[in-house]
Design an enzyme around this catalytic site. Structure first.
Site, PDB file in Angstrom:
ATOM      1  N   SER A 216      25.771  42.917  31.618  1.00  0.00           N
ATOM      2  CA  SER A 216      25.816  41.825  30.661  1.00  0.00           C
ATOM      3  C   SER A 216      25.675  42.407  29.251  1.00  0.00           C
ATOM      4  CB  SER A 216      24.663  40.855  30.938  1.00  0.00           C
ATOM      5  OG  SER A 216      24.680  39.785  30.043  1.00  0.00           O
TER       6      SER A 216
ATOM      7  N   MET B 290      29.669  48.038  32.978  1.00  0.00           N
ATOM      8  CA  MET B 290      29.921  46.668  32.533  1.00  0.00           C
ATOM      9  C   MET B 290      28.780  45.725  32.923  1.00  0.00           C
ATOM     10  SD  MET B 290      32.761  46.544  30.844  1.00  0.00           S
ATOM     11  CE  MET B 290      32.350  48.123  30.114  1.00  0.00           C
TER      12      MET B 290
ATOM     13  N   ARG C  66      25.184  44.321  38.540  1.00  0.00           N
ATOM     14  CA  ARG C  66      25.728  44.908  37.326  1.00  0.00           C
ATOM     15  C   ARG C  66      25.705  46.432  37.452  1.00  0.00           C
ATOM     16  NH1 ARG C  66      26.480  40.571  37.816  1.00  0.00           N
ATOM     17  NH2 ARG C  66      25.751  38.738  36.700  1.00  0.00           N
TER      18      ARG C  66
ATOM     19  N   GLU D  81      43.673  47.052  43.405  1.00  0.00           N
ATOM     20  CA  GLU D  81      42.399  46.405  43.738  1.00  0.00           C
ATOM     21  C   GLU D  81      42.093  46.661  45.204  1.00  0.00           C
ATOM     22  OE1 GLU D  81      39.093  44.684  44.396  1.00  0.00           O
ATOM     23  OE2 GLU D  81      39.798  44.755  42.323  1.00  0.00           O
TER      24      GLU D  81
ATOM     25  N   SER E   4      32.347  40.022  39.262  1.00  0.00           N
ATOM     26  CA  SER E   4      32.868  38.793  38.651  1.00  0.00           C
ATOM     27  C   SER E   4      32.507  37.550  39.444  1.00  0.00           C
ATOM     28  CB  SER E   4      34.398  38.886  38.505  1.00  0.00           C
ATOM     29  OG  SER E   4      34.754  40.037  37.768  1.00  0.00           O
TER      30      SER E   4
ATOM     31  N   HIS F 249      27.882  34.587  26.323  1.00  0.00           N
ATOM     32  CA  HIS F 249      26.658  34.558  25.531  1.00  0.00           C
ATOM     33  C   HIS F 249      26.949  34.500  24.038  1.00  0.00           C
ATOM     34  CE1 HIS F 249      23.983  35.316  28.925  1.00  0.00           C
ATOM     35  NE2 HIS F 249      24.871  36.211  29.358  1.00  0.00           N
TER      36      HIS F 249
ATOM     37  N   SER G 119      26.680  34.391  36.386  1.00  0.00           N
ATOM     38  CA  SER G 119      26.299  33.062  35.901  1.00  0.00           C
ATOM     39  C   SER G 119      27.399  32.395  35.087  1.00  0.00           C
ATOM     40  CB  SER G 119      25.014  33.141  35.073  1.00  0.00           C
ATOM     41  OG  SER G 119      25.161  34.028  33.986  1.00  0.00           O
TER      42      SER G 119
END
Length: 384
Positions: free
Chosen positions: A344, A342, A316, A33, A43, A51, A47
């Site tokens: 939503s 990646m 995103r 990382e 991340s 979903h 929100s």
């Protein structure tokens, strides 16, 4: 030089999910990382909603993985302690065109695999009974009762802690600057000069997944960015909504929401802005700050946007040609697995994405389950 069976590049929610699920197997695994903590990029600016699965386009990979991922969250909830709450989602419409879109989302949800008892179209009266602070101009809504709100950063940390508990090694502040391959073994160079070898690379580098892929000689996809800005209101505004209330998706994105947060605040946003530079995905702008206020007031006329106590921005990574997740090995190397694009519902799909990646890993190496794998991860600060 350290030698590993699998190297995962990126420790956001997706990379940490893959690390945790792969820790079931007898493989030497390392996660690299670039930041000083896990989950600091996409991340964090999120929100945090798992979903229901009614929004993705049927037939796309992200639609399939959204529904599968949401189901597997039940396993995670039973095995690990992290903040979550089950919450309704409400997509509200204000004109006939909105209602047409709501009907389309209802049908799409059923096609994607939701049970009929998970989604329902509400009349204006039913919407106002459920959410009395919504604008009286509302004409109807789609209700989904199977959404889950999580803290994405704590969840990412929890997944990584469980992976480490089960033998995965994590190296922070470890930006990858070069990748080469000889004799079926990757050599990965880190910015601090350290080099490691790995038989398999799983590229989960978020906005930089295309950069990492090209670094290894694979030029099959490019990513663009979509930035979304949020405003958080003080706890004095808690109770103004009980559900995650969405605007019907528009040019502003998947749909701006007004939603209660896990810590008692109210979240409003996100906006949607395409093609921002990779290094500007966390910026806050005056124009979008004002736009969030305008749309928040359209949804909830008596919301007090002057109670904003925090602004933040998320982003995103988008694969524009297919507008879908890009989860596949490089065209000429099954040992280099890209997990990119990646957007939503990436958070919602995380457990299923990990399962799919494991299937791809199994095509290039044999995986044997550990007899002592421990899926339980307790958090002393959380009492269920």
């Amino acid at each position: 030089m350290n030698k590993y069976d699998i190297c995962i590049i990126g420790a956001g929610i997706i990379g940490s999910s893959i690390a945790r699920e792969l820790s079931k197997y007898n493989k030497k695994i390392i996660v690299l990382e670039s930041n000083l903590k896990v989950g600091l990029e996409t991340s964090t600016g999120n929100s945090g909603l798992v979903h229901g699965g009614f929004d993705p386009t049927p037939g796309k990979l992200n639609a399939k993985l959204n529904v599968l991922g949401k189901k597997k969250y039940e396993d995670w909830i039973s095995q690990m302690e992290f903040p979550f709450v089950r919450i309704d989602s409400l997509v509200v419409g204000f004109d006939d065109l909105d209602l047409e879109h709501i009907n389309m989302l209802y049908k799409r949800g059923l096609i994607n695999g939701l049970n009929p008892d998970e989604i329902k179209i509400l009349t204006r009266k039913e919407v106002l009974e459920k959410e009395p602070n919504i604008s009286p101009e509302v004409k109807g809504a789609l209700l989904c009762n199977s959404s889950i709100a999580v803290d994405p950063v704590v969840l990412t940390e929890t997944l990584m802690k469980n992976a480490i508990k089960n033998g995965v090694e994590l190296k922070l502040n470890s930006k990858v600057i070069a990748i080469s391959k000889q004799n079926n073994l990757f050599e990965i160079e880190i910015e601090n000069g350290e080099k490691i070898n790995s038989q398999i690379i799983i590229n989960v580098a978020g906005h930089y997944a295309d950069v990492i892929s090209k670094m290894a000689g694979h030029h099959e996809f490019d990513l663009v960015t979509k930035r979304g800005e949020y405003r958080v209101l003080e706890k004095t505004e808690a109770g103004i909504v009980n559900s995650v209330v969405f605007m019907v998706p528009t040019i502003h994105g998947k749909g701006i929401i007004v939603a209660p947060t896990l810590d008692g605040h109210v979240l409003v946003g996100p906006t949607s802005e395409d093609f921002v530079p990779k290094n500007e995905t966390r910026l806050i702008t005056k124009s979008k700050y004002d736009l969030i206020g305008d749309i928040g007031k359209k949804l909830i006329p008596n919301i007090n946007m002057n109670k904003t106590c925090l602004s933040f921005s998320g982003s995103r990574p988008i694969e524009p040609k297919n507008d879908d997740f890009w989860i596949k090995p490089a065209a000429n190397d099954n040992s280099f697995i890209n997990v990119a694009g990646m957007k939503s519902p990436g958070l919602s799909s995380a457990p299923a994405i990990a399962d799919l990646v494991i299937e791809l890993v199994m095509k290039t190496t044999k995986l044997e389950e550990k007899s002592n794998w421990d899926p339980i991860q307790r958090n002393p600060l959380i009492h269920k």
